[in-house]
Design a protein around this motif. Structure first.
Motif, PDB file in Angstrom:
ATOM      1  N   UNK A   1       0.886  -1.352   0.302  1.00  0.00           N
ATOM      2  CA  UNK A   1       0.068   0.111  -0.173  1.00  0.00           C
ATOM      3  C   UNK A   1       0.861   0.992   0.007  1.00  0.00           C
ATOM      4  N   UNK A   2       1.984   1.505   0.880  1.00  0.00           N
ATOM      5  CA  UNK A   2       2.854   2.197   0.691  1.00  0.00           C
ATOM      6  C   UNK A   2       3.524   2.609   0.228  1.00  0.00           C
ATOM      7  N   UNK A   3       3.623   1.298  -1.051  1.00  0.00           N
ATOM      8  CA  UNK A   3       4.909   1.781  -2.057  1.00  0.00           C
ATOM      9  C   UNK A   3       3.453   1.504  -3.167  1.00  0.00           C
ATOM     10  N   UNK A   4       2.780   1.307  -3.406  1.00  0.00           N
ATOM     11  CA  UNK A   4       1.732   2.307  -4.231  1.00  0.00           C
ATOM     12  C   UNK A   4       1.451   3.713  -4.173  1.00  0.00           C
ATOM     13  N   UNK A   5       1.263   4.209  -3.164  1.00  0.00           N
ATOM     14  CA  UNK A   5       0.300   5.948  -2.752  1.00  0.00           C
ATOM     15  C   UNK A   5       0.733   6.716  -3.742  1.00  0.00           C
ATOM     16  N   UNK A   6       2.404   7.059  -3.838  1.00  0.00           N
ATOM     17  CA  UNK A   6       2.959   7.766  -5.054  1.00  0.00           C
ATOM     18  C   UNK A   6       3.261   7.286  -6.299  1.00  0.00           C
ATOM     19  N   UNK A   7       2.736   6.425  -6.198  1.00  0.00           N
ATOM     20  CA  UNK A   7       3.374   5.888  -7.369  1.00  0.00           C
ATOM     21  C   UNK A   7       2.645   6.668  -8.949  1.00  0.00           C
ATOM     22  N   UNK A   8       1.560   7.382  -8.975  1.00  0.00           N
ATOM     23  CA  UNK A   8       1.492   8.154 -10.351  1.00  0.00           C
ATOM     24  C   UNK A   8       1.799   9.701 -10.229  1.00  0.00           C
ATOM     25  N   UNK A   9       2.289   9.891  -8.823  1.00  0.00           N
ATOM     26  CA  UNK A   9       3.133  10.928  -9.337  1.00  0.00           C
ATOM     27  C   UNK A   9       5.042  11.158  -9.853  1.00  0.00           C
ATOM     28  N   UNK A  10       4.963   9.162  -9.715  1.00  0.00           N
ATOM     29  CA  UNK A  10       6.518   9.243 -10.199  1.00  0.00           C
ATOM     30  C   UNK A  10       6.107   9.088 -10.982  1.00  0.00           C
ATOM     31  N   UNK A  11       5.012   8.147 -11.690  1.00  0.00           N
ATOM     32  CA  UNK A  11       5.318   8.690 -13.309  1.00  0.00           C
ATOM     33  C   UNK A  11       5.156   9.490 -13.711  1.00  0.00           C
ATOM     34  N   UNK A  12       4.589  10.409 -13.250  1.00  0.00           N
ATOM     35  CA  UNK A  12       4.269  11.712 -14.168  1.00  0.00           C
ATOM     36  C   UNK A  12       5.787  12.714 -14.314  1.00  0.00           C
ATOM     37  N   UNK A  13       6.769  11.798 -12.894  1.00  0.00           N
ATOM     38  CA  UNK A  13       7.988  12.643 -13.019  1.00  0.00           C
ATOM     39  C   UNK A  13       9.078  11.893 -14.044  1.00  0.00           C
ATOM     40  N   UNK A  14       8.392  10.553 -14.057  1.00  0.00           N
ATOM     41  CA  UNK A  14       8.760   9.974 -15.473  1.00  0.00           C
ATOM     42  C   UNK A  14       8.758  10.103 -16.983  1.00  0.00           C
ATOM     43  N   UNK A  15       7.867  10.736 -17.118  1.00  0.00           N
ATOM     44  CA  UNK A  15       7.230  11.317 -18.124  1.00  0.00           C
ATOM     45  C   UNK A  15       7.611  12.653 -18.357  1.00  0.00           C
ATOM     46  N   UNK A  16       7.678  13.999 -17.656  1.00  0.00           N
ATOM     47  CA  UNK A  16       8.814  14.547 -17.368  1.00  0.00           C
ATOM     48  C   UNK A  16       9.853  14.654 -17.101  1.00  0.00           C
ATOM     49  N   UNK A  17      11.110  13.545 -16.885  1.00  0.00           N
ATOM     50  CA  UNK A  17      12.136  13.366 -17.049  1.00  0.00           C
ATOM     51  C   UNK A  17      12.217  12.497 -18.723  1.00  0.00           C
ATOM     52  N   UNK A  18      11.149  12.631 -19.879  1.00  0.00           N
ATOM     53  CA  UNK A  18      10.962  12.073 -20.685  1.00  0.00           C
ATOM     54  C   UNK A  18      10.924   9.747 -21.373  1.00  0.00           C
TER      55      UNK A  18
ATOM     56  N   UNK B   1      -6.680   7.270 -15.279  1.00  0.00           N
ATOM     57  CA  UNK B   1      -7.960   7.143 -13.908  1.00  0.00           C
ATOM     58  C   UNK B   1      -7.428   8.269 -13.102  1.00  0.00           C
ATOM     59  N   UNK B   2      -6.132   9.069 -13.227  1.00  0.00           N
ATOM     60  CA  UNK B   2      -5.239   8.794 -11.413  1.00  0.00           C
ATOM     61  C   UNK B   2      -6.164  10.484 -11.929  1.00  0.00           C
ATOM     62  N   UNK B   3      -5.654  10.818 -13.184  1.00  0.00           N
ATOM     63  CA  UNK B   3      -5.860  11.845 -14.072  1.00  0.00           C
ATOM     64  C   UNK B   3      -7.529  12.744 -13.130  1.00  0.00           C
ATOM     65  N   UNK B   4      -7.861  11.374 -13.469  1.00  0.00           N
ATOM     66  CA  UNK B   4      -9.759  11.539 -13.344  1.00  0.00           C
ATOM     67  C   UNK B   4      -9.975  11.608 -11.896  1.00  0.00           C
ATOM     68  N   UNK B   5      -9.433  10.795 -11.263  1.00  0.00           N
ATOM     69  CA  UNK B   5      -9.427  11.416 -10.219  1.00  0.00           C
ATOM     70  C   UNK B   5      -8.982  12.709  -9.026  1.00  0.00           C
ATOM     71  N   UNK B   6      -8.089  12.973  -9.702  1.00  0.00           N
ATOM     72  CA  UNK B   6      -7.521  15.059  -8.858  1.00  0.00           C
ATOM     73  C   UNK B   6      -8.517  15.622  -9.632  1.00  0.00           C
TER      74      UNK B   6
END
Length: 145
Positions: free
Chosen positions: A67-84, A107-112
């Motif tokens: 659970x704790x590892x998954x909480x920030x997953x989509x923020x990290x996906x966004x960081x990865x996209x930002x980094x190319x 789905x995460x963006x929709x949730x935000x």
């Protein structure tokens, strides 16, 4: 009774992982409770099998870590996209396909966007549009790998 919810409040990711590792190591080194001669079969002569409460704690800690590892997953996906990073690279890092990774991010963006409103933190229309632009599409947006 030990529950993942109780342990989630008690532990950070780091402390949960440390306790999990200690219990898992002891479980691996000790003989099972069914073995007759603990001393001769044990890899670690001092290791004792996990008690019921410890085995349940180990199970709950595994859930807490996930659970704790998954909480920030989509923020990290966004960081990865930002980094190319491409969606293929992100999908591979997550152990899934580029399409599944992209859909989870959508789905995460929709949730935000749904959380925007009185008393809730969320994204407004401009922030949602910026997030979707950064996410791009899984096809045609790939970089050389």
């Amino acid at each position: 009774m030990i529950t993942a919810e109780d342990l989630e409040r008690q532990h950070t990711l780091l402390t949960a992982a440390a306790r999990y590792d200690a219990l898992r190591t002891r479980e691996a080194l000790a003989p099972s409770a069914e073995e007759d001669d603990f001393e001769s079969l044990s890899i670690d002569q001092g290791a004792k099998p996990l008690a019921r409460e410890e085995a349940l704690e180990l199970l709950a800690l595994g859930e807490v870590i996930a659970r704790k590892a998954s909480y920030g997953r989509q923020l990290t996906v966004r960081s990865a996209r930002r980094a190319g990073a491409s969606w293929s690279q992100i999908g591979a890092a997550l152990g899934t396909t580029k399409q599944a990774a992209w859909e989870a991010h959508q789905r995460w963006i929709d949730e935000q966007a749904r959380h925007q409103g009185a008393g809730h933190w969320g994204w407004d229309g401009d922030e949602v549009a910026a997030a979707r632009a950064l996410a791009g599409e899984p096809e045609g947006q790939e970089t050389a790998e």
